[in-house]
Scaffold this active site. Sequence first.
Site, PDB file in Angstrom:
ATOM      1  N   ASP A   1       0.801  -1.224   0.000  1.00 17.88           N
ATOM      2  CA  ASP A   1       0.000   0.000   0.000  1.00 17.88           C
ATOM      3  C   ASP A   1       0.834   1.273   0.000  1.00 17.88           C
ATOM      4  OD1 ASP A   1       0.733  -0.676   2.761  1.00 17.88           O
ATOM      5  OD2 ASP A   1      -0.403   1.096   3.301  1.00 17.88           O
TER       6      ASP A   1
ATOM      7  N   TYR B   1      10.882   4.732   1.625  1.00 15.45           N
ATOM      8  CA  TYR B   1      11.731   3.762   2.307  1.00 15.45           C
ATOM      9  C   TYR B   1      13.191   3.826   1.863  1.00 15.45           C
ATOM     10  CZ  TYR B   1       7.846   1.413   4.610  1.00 15.45           C
ATOM     11  OH  TYR B   1       6.770   1.129   5.421  1.00 15.45           O
TER      12      TYR B   1
END
Length: 443
Positions: free
Chosen positions: A171, A266
């Site tokens: 997601d 990330y």
Amino acid sequence: MEKKYSVTVAGGGSTFTPGIVLLLLDHQDRFPIRKIKFYDNNAERQETVAKACEILLKERAPEIEFGYTTDPETAFTDVDFVMCHIRVGLYAMREKDEKIPLKYNVVGQETCGPGGIAYGMRSIGGVIEILDYMEKYSPNAWMLNYSNPAAIVAEATRRLRPNSKILNICDMPIDLEEKMANMVGLSSRKEMSVGYYGLNHFGWWHKIEDKQGNDLMPAIKEHMAANGYADALSNTNQHVEQSWIETFAKAKDVYALDPDTIPNTYLKYYLFPDYVVEHSRKDYTRANEVMDHREKIVFGACRDIIEKGTAVDCGFEADAHAEYIVDLACAIAKNTKERMLLIVPNEGAIENFDRTAMVEIPCIVGSNGYERIVQGAIPQFQKGLMEQQVSVEKLTVEAWIEGSYQKLWQAITMSKTVPSAKVAKQILDELIEANKDFWPELK
């Protein structure tokens, strides 16, 4: 008569499960449901969530059959879709994933670096087990898997169950696309068409257009250069803890490294690991944040519903990943040919990259599965980073399959978050002790 679908949520005790139920109810017009079942091996945790959701369903959709169980045959018989989001070891083990590397001044994160590898070693067996249950009791069903760490789990399913009907998704890109839509004044990410390549939690957008074909990249780049994703935060409860606010802001520095693309958040863990460690509390990590925030909010709401006997004004909230998983189920059920990001075997979609790598790219999804959308050749910078990271993922899965200490040591050593083989070994030996109830024995 329109077909109605039976869905099992594997990970029934998750704090994300009520959001999935809400989204399933909200989209009954396009994805009608006849039965919802929860499955979890933690009966006590699941019961709290399930009893609250049972009240919610009775009030809003009494025609839907509902049940919850710890028995695999009951859970996976007569099922069209399994929505899988398990966390093997719960947050107690996530806390160790984060705090053990931090002791050695290495990034402590649940899907990146040694913590992600540790979590992957726990998740592989759990996801494979659920996939096998589904194929035994409902061989025509599809598993929609978003259990983390998705990259390692996807590589494991490619290696161990190559012919299974499983789609691996995440997601996080969806959440970021919503923020990009906010930046350019669109009401939804669905008003954009994107080009994206990478590995899970390790990717870049190289093309973003509106539905009329207008290039949105210049406007989004302007925001990224100034504030990262921080100026596009919405007013939901998802991803609002302080650590996420800092992550969205840090994307400005990640973007500066390659201003031709828009990065996944990330990447900060790999490109700025020293910064991450410096700004981490070794005694209070993201796992503690979640336990003190989301866990208390969702389980508090569940207990409140059970006590009052009603789910009116219940406080449940549908998250970004819940909407995405309903979209994916609908695309398969109704053959909508929707364009979605999936984690799939590369097989040439990124032409200058390992064909066997599990890459995250846009695909067209329909009743027979997916078709890859070719992303072409990628730049040397991204290619080099991805080759290193995909090797970490492949070595981790090989270590699990073979019970190989050597390969897991290699995997941790190879992570861009880890400074040396010596530190990798120290972390590995401590992780082995912490995970003795979850990992296969390593030799």
